[in-house]
Design an enzyme around this catalytic site. Structure first.
Site, short mmCIF file in Angstrom:
data_model
loop_
_atom_site.label_atom_id
_atom_site.label_comp_id
_atom_site.label_asym_id
_atom_site.label_seq_id
_atom_site.Cartn_x
_atom_site.Cartn_y
_atom_site.Cartn_z
N LYS A 101 0.81 -1.11 0.16
CA LYS A 101 -0.03 0.04 0.06
C LYS A 101 0.91 1.32 -0.02
O LYS A 101 0.74 2.07 -0.74
CB LYS A 101 -1.01 0.06 1.27
CG LYS A 101 -1.82 -1.08 1.16
CD LYS A 101 -2.85 -1.11 2.52
CE LYS A 101 -2.01 -1.07 3.88
NZ LYS A 101 -1.45 -2.49 4.03
N ARG A 161 -9.71 0.57 8.82
CA ARG A 161 -9.27 -0.82 9.25
C ARG A 161 -10.07 -1.45 9.93
O ARG A 161 -10.01 -2.74 10.34
CB ARG A 161 -8.09 -0.70 9.86
CG ARG A 161 -6.94 -0.95 9.18
CD ARG A 161 -5.56 -0.73 10.24
NE ARG A 161 -4.40 -1.32 9.90
CZ ARG A 161 -3.15 -0.80 8.93
NH1 ARG A 161 -3.23 0.32 8.59
NH2 ARG A 161 -2.24 -1.25 8.89
N ARG A 209 11.50 -5.41 5.25
CA ARG A 209 11.06 -4.00 4.88
C ARG A 209 12.11 -3.02 5.70
O ARG A 209 12.48 -3.27 7.01
CB ARG A 209 9.69 -3.78 5.14
CG ARG A 209 9.55 -2.38 5.17
CD ARG A 209 7.69 -2.04 5.08
NE ARG A 209 7.33 -2.42 6.29
CZ ARG A 209 5.67 -2.32 6.46
NH1 ARG A 209 5.03 -1.77 5.54
NH2 ARG A 209 5.26 -2.92 7.53
P1 ADP Z 1 1.37 -1.63 7.45
O1 ADP Z 1 1.73 -0.56 6.48
O2 ADP Z 1 2.13 -2.52 7.44
O3 ADP Z 1 -0.04 -1.96 6.92
P2 ADP Z 1 0.67 0.72 8.92
O4 ADP Z 1 2.00 1.89 8.74
O5 ADP Z 1 -0.34 1.08 8.06
O6 ADP Z 1 1.16 -0.72 8.88
O7 ADP Z 1 0.18 0.67 10.38
C1 ADP Z 1 1.02 0.65 11.63
C2 ADP Z 1 0.36 0.55 12.72
O8 ADP Z 1 -0.42 1.40 13.21
C3 ADP Z 1 -0.84 -0.71 12.61
O9 ADP Z 1 -0.55 -1.94 13.09
C4 ADP Z 1 -1.93 -0.23 13.66
O10 ADP Z 1 -1.39 -0.57 14.91
C5 ADP Z 1 -1.89 1.29 13.63
N1 ADP Z 1 -2.62 1.80 12.72
C6 ADP Z 1 -2.70 2.38 11.39
N2 ADP Z 1 -3.72 2.58 10.81
C7 ADP Z 1 -4.90 2.33 11.69
C8 ADP Z 1 -6.24 2.40 11.90
N3 ADP Z 1 -6.88 2.69 10.64
N4 ADP Z 1 -6.98 1.83 12.79
C9 ADP Z 1 -6.35 1.19 13.79
N5 ADP Z 1 -4.90 1.09 13.78
C10 ADP Z 1 -4.23 1.69 12.87
P1 ADP Z 2 2.24 -1.96 3.19
O1 ADP Z 2 2.00 -0.39 3.39
O2 ADP Z 2 1.07 -2.39 2.45
O3 ADP Z 2 2.39 -2.50 4.65
P2 ADP Z 2 4.63 -1.57 1.71
O4 ADP Z 2 4.38 -0.62 0.62
O5 ADP Z 2 5.44 -1.07 3.05
O6 ADP Z 2 3.49 -2.24 2.25
O7 ADP Z 2 5.40 -2.87 1.26
C1 ADP Z 2 6.19 -3.69 2.27
C2 ADP Z 2 7.48 -4.31 1.69
O8 ADP Z 2 7.26 -5.14 0.54
C3 ADP Z 2 8.42 -3.33 1.58
O9 ADP Z 2 9.83 -3.44 1.80
C4 ADP Z 2 8.44 -2.91 -0.19
O10 ADP Z 2 9.52 -2.62 -0.57
C5 ADP Z 2 7.93 -4.34 -0.43
N1 ADP Z 2 7.13 -4.65 -1.70
C6 ADP Z 2 6.08 -3.72 -2.02
N2 ADP Z 2 5.38 -4.00 -3.16
C7 ADP Z 2 6.40 -5.06 -3.56
C8 ADP Z 2 5.80 -5.98 -4.75
N3 ADP Z 2 5.13 -5.80 -5.60
N4 ADP Z 2 6.85 -6.87 -5.03
C9 ADP Z 2 8.07 -7.03 -4.23
N5 ADP Z 2 8.29 -6.37 -3.11
C10 ADP Z 2 7.16 -5.27 -2.72
#
Ligand code: ADP
Ligand code: ADP
Ligand code: ZN
Length: 218
Positions: free
Chosen positions: A13, A88, A127
């Site tokens: 994302k 979420r 990551r």
């Molecule tokens: P990821 O990119 O790995 O999905 P985020 O950076 O979006 O994680 O979020 C990190 C943490 O922040 C989540 O695990 C949660 O604890 C909190 N968080 C983020 N957005 C929300 C939301 N919309 N509702 C509840 N908790 C959230």
């Molecule tokens: P999210 O915000 O959904 O938690 P991230 O964008 O932070 O996910 O991506 C999670 C990890 O996977 C990062 O280390 C990123 O560089 C890697 N990544 C993201 N998209 C891809 C893809 N299409 N193929 C391989 N690695 C990816």
């Protein structure tokens, strides 16, 4: 244009949000980034949310809704926005719908990036993020040019504490139980655009852009 990026932790994302935002000229809004910023600055909100994030649990809805409401009240969202990591939970989605209705706005598309759990664990454990600007890297699939240094701002790359394996498993369970029901919610609303997130970053991006343009009839 009002977009939502949905998908499990590690789906890509954040990686896609920056580029989609640039493409359509709308601000990407990441609740996770806002919380990490608050924790770094040791604000009262930061102190309150740190324990939940550390444990891989969701932050309570009231706290999340507070920061999202404040953020969406900023003038740069007049042209639209891209929400990354919000909503979420079902209550968050319902409040967002009410808020948009009040403003006379509607969601354009909800982009759901789908990736299998085994791949997610690999993605999250590799990551790295920039401590300064939040840019996202991966030790295998998206390497920085100079080891440990951000390509964009020269900031230091770090591993998020909630990306350690024990917490990752909990986050994936939390996603399945609390966030995955939103897929049906938005499908029923006719808004869902599902994308295979196991493809390379550029193919995922193309799929998203093409899908959005089709929806818009462009
Ligand atoms: P990821 O990119 O790995 O999905 P985020 O950076 O979006 O994680 O979020 C990190 C943490 O922040 C989540 O695990 C949660 O604890 C909190 N968080 C983020 N957005 C929300 C939301 N919309 N509702 C509840 N908790 C959230
Ligand atoms: P999210 O915000 O959904 O938690 P991230 O964008 O932070 O996910 O991506 C999670 C990890 O996977 C990062 O280390 C990123 O560089 C890697 N990544 C993201 N998209 C891809 C893809 N299409 N193929 C391989 N690695 C990816
Ligand atoms: Zn940086």
């Amino acid at each position: 244009m009002q977009l939502i990026l949905l998908g499990p932790p590690g789906a890509g994302k954040g990686t896609q949000a920056t580029r989609i935002g640039e493409e359509f000229g709308i601000p990407p809004i990441s609740t996770g980034d806002m919380f990490r910023e608050a924790i770094k600055k040791k604000t009262p909100l930061g102190e309150e949310v740190a324990q939940y994030i550390q444990a891989g649990e969701l932050v309570p809805d009231e706290l999340v809704l507070g920061i999202v409401r404040d953020r969406l009240a900023q003038p740069d969202t007049a042209v639209g926005f891209l929400l990354d990591g919000f909503p979420r939970t079902l209550p968050q989605a319902v409040v967002l719908d009410q808020y948009l209705t009040e403003k006379g706005q509607k969601l354009t598309v909800v982009i759901d990036i789908e990736v299998d759990p085994e791949i997610l664990v690999m993605r999250l454990s590799g990551r790295r993020i920039c401590q300064e600007c939040g840019a996202v890297y991966h030790i295998l699939t998206k390497k920085e040019q100079q080891a440990g240094i951000c390509d964009h701002c020269q900031g230091r790359l770090i591993q998020r504490e909630d990306d350690y394996e024990a917490t990752v498993r909990n986050r994936l369970t939390v996603y399945t139980n609390q966030t995955a029901p939103l897929i049906k919610y938005y499908r029923d609303a006719g808004l869902l655009l599902q994308i295979d997130g196991a493809q390379p970053i550029s193919a995922v991006y193309q799929g998203i852009i093409t899908g959005i343009r089709q929806r818009l009839g462009q």
